[in-house]
Design a protein around this motif. Sequence first.
Motif, PDB file in Angstrom:
ATOM      1  N   THR A 260     -93.946 -21.842 -72.224  1.00 31.75           N
ATOM      2  CA  THR A 260     -93.542 -21.285 -70.930  1.00 31.75           C
ATOM      3  C   THR A 260     -92.484 -22.197 -70.319  1.00 31.75           C
ATOM      4  O   THR A 260     -92.547 -23.429 -70.461  1.00 31.75           O
ATOM      5  N   LEU A 261     -91.523 -21.601 -69.636  1.00 33.83           N
ATOM      6  CA  LEU A 261     -90.464 -22.371 -68.986  1.00 33.83           C
ATOM      7  C   LEU A 261     -90.803 -22.571 -67.510  1.00 33.83           C
ATOM      8  O   LEU A 261     -91.254 -21.633 -66.842  1.00 33.83           O
ATOM      9  N   PRO A 262     -90.609 -23.776 -66.989  1.00 29.60           N
ATOM     10  CA  PRO A 262     -90.936 -24.041 -65.579  1.00 29.60           C
ATOM     11  C   PRO A 262     -90.031 -23.256 -64.640  1.00 29.60           C
ATOM     12  O   PRO A 262     -88.899 -22.914 -64.981  1.00 29.60           O
ATOM     13  N   ARG A 263     -90.538 -22.978 -63.440  1.00 26.04           N
ATOM     14  CA  ARG A 263     -89.800 -22.157 -62.492  1.00 26.04           C
ATOM     15  C   ARG A 263     -88.703 -22.950 -61.785  1.00 26.04           C
ATOM     16  O   ARG A 263     -87.541 -22.587 -61.847  1.00 26.04           O
ATOM     17  N   GLN A 264     -89.071 -23.999 -61.074  1.00 22.30           N
ATOM     18  CA  GLN A 264     -88.112 -24.683 -60.213  1.00 22.30           C
ATOM     19  C   GLN A 264     -87.523 -25.937 -60.849  1.00 22.30           C
ATOM     20  O   GLN A 264     -86.435 -26.361 -60.477  1.00 22.30           O
ATOM     21  N   SER A 265     -88.228 -26.512 -61.784  1.00 21.42           N
ATOM     22  CA  SER A 265     -87.742 -27.731 -62.434  1.00 21.42           C
ATOM     23  C   SER A 265     -87.131 -27.392 -63.784  1.00 21.42           C
ATOM     24  O   SER A 265     -87.265 -26.270 -64.288  1.00 21.42           O
ATOM     25  N   ALA A 266     -86.455 -28.357 -64.337  1.00 18.48           N
ATOM     26  CA  ALA A 266     -85.830 -28.162 -65.646  1.00 18.48           C
ATOM     27  C   ALA A 266     -86.844 -28.395 -66.759  1.00 18.48           C
ATOM     28  O   ALA A 266     -87.797 -29.171 -66.611  1.00 18.48           O
ATOM     29  N   SER A 267     -86.619 -27.749 -67.870  1.00 19.25           N
ATOM     30  CA  SER A 267     -87.438 -27.972 -69.056  1.00 19.25           C
ATOM     31  C   SER A 267     -86.933 -29.193 -69.809  1.00 19.25           C
ATOM     32  O   SER A 267     -85.839 -29.708 -69.521  1.00 19.25           O
ATOM     33  N   PRO A 268     -87.676 -29.659 -70.795  1.00 24.31           N
ATOM     34  CA  PRO A 268     -87.103 -30.648 -71.715  1.00 24.31           C
ATOM     35  C   PRO A 268     -85.950 -30.022 -72.492  1.00 24.31           C
ATOM     36  O   PRO A 268     -85.722 -28.798 -72.431  1.00 24.31           O
ATOM     37  N   LEU A 269     -85.241 -30.830 -73.217  1.00 18.93           N
ATOM     38  CA  LEU A 269     -84.240 -30.328 -74.152  1.00 18.93           C
ATOM     39  C   LEU A 269     -84.956 -30.030 -75.470  1.00 18.93           C
ATOM     40  O   LEU A 269     -85.562 -30.905 -76.076  1.00 18.93           O
ATOM     41  N   PHE A 270     -84.911 -28.778 -75.880  1.00 22.58           N
ATOM     42  CA  PHE A 270     -85.587 -28.358 -77.102  1.00 22.58           C
ATOM     43  C   PHE A 270     -84.589 -28.325 -78.262  1.00 22.58           C
ATOM     44  O   PHE A 270     -83.474 -27.820 -78.110  1.00 22.58           O
ATOM     45  N   ILE A 271     -84.993 -28.870 -79.403  1.00 21.61           N
ATOM     46  CA  ILE A 271     -84.221 -28.727 -80.624  1.00 21.61           C
ATOM     47  C   ILE A 271     -84.802 -27.564 -81.378  1.00 21.61           C
ATOM     48  O   ILE A 271     -85.966 -27.597 -81.805  1.00 21.61           O
ATOM     49  N   LEU A 272     -84.022 -26.512 -81.514  1.00 18.62           N
ATOM     50  CA  LEU A 272     -84.537 -25.269 -82.084  1.00 18.62           C
ATOM     51  C   LEU A 272     -84.552 -25.306 -83.601  1.00 18.62           C
ATOM     52  O   LEU A 272     -85.310 -24.573 -84.237  1.00 18.62           O
TER      53      LEU A 272
END
Length: 272
Positions: A260-272
Amino acid sequence: MSIVFKSLSSGSCGNCYFLASTDSQGRVQAGVAIDTGVSVRRLKEELRRHGYSPDDIHAVLLTHDHMDHIRSLGSWCKRLSKPVWTSGVLHSCLAGRTISGEDFIACSRVLGEGDWNEVVPGHVKVRYFVVPHDATQTVGYAIVIDSYRFVIMTDIGSMTPEALSWASHAQTVVIESNYDYQMLINGSYTYELKMRILKGHGHLRNEECAEAIRHFYHEGLRNIFLCHLSENNNTPEKAFASSEQVLRDMGVTGKVALRTLPRQSASPLFIL
């Protein structure tokens, strides 16, 4: 080469995503931003955390004209001068909006309908598909970035065969899981607002998102990100549990990463 993805914000407070391909040294070869719902200052701060900058964004894509997706469009155009790609319908709408201004006209590029568009030559091509939502027009995107297949569909009131088709070929899918039905029905929203969300041109509930995953899952799918969760009518736990149950029923929980992606804050950087 690696493909990286980061959500800067995902919800009614603002929406913005960063997708890029990087070389063996971690340098961005091609970068794309999707939606401009965060300030230029916040964009710079979040990219800087990972050694990036707005110079690593080579194209901007817009999904629709609701404020939480275009709030900072004018300042992005004025201060960053990046090419902003939209459908013809969205271009016509935004060209007349004071929030966009003349700076948008200078940056604007129109995507061809029903065809692939090369937005970063040699690296990124995109194709948009229309989804049901109560904006002037709302689109999802199929993106191929250095041969990696990525699909994003946010603010989608109901699933469409075309959206499912594009997702069924993607390695990563970002999909809305906006609300829990019981929380919405029993919550404090007015009847009119509840109906706006529910009636097929509002947002996608957790169960509808999960059912979509059941239909578009395929062996090549590696990542699913649940986006645009409602602050008042959902929880990350409810959204995750609904989609995870489908993956468990299909016996593929170890084959795809669900987040799940956070609403107001940034997510981590994901390596896909």
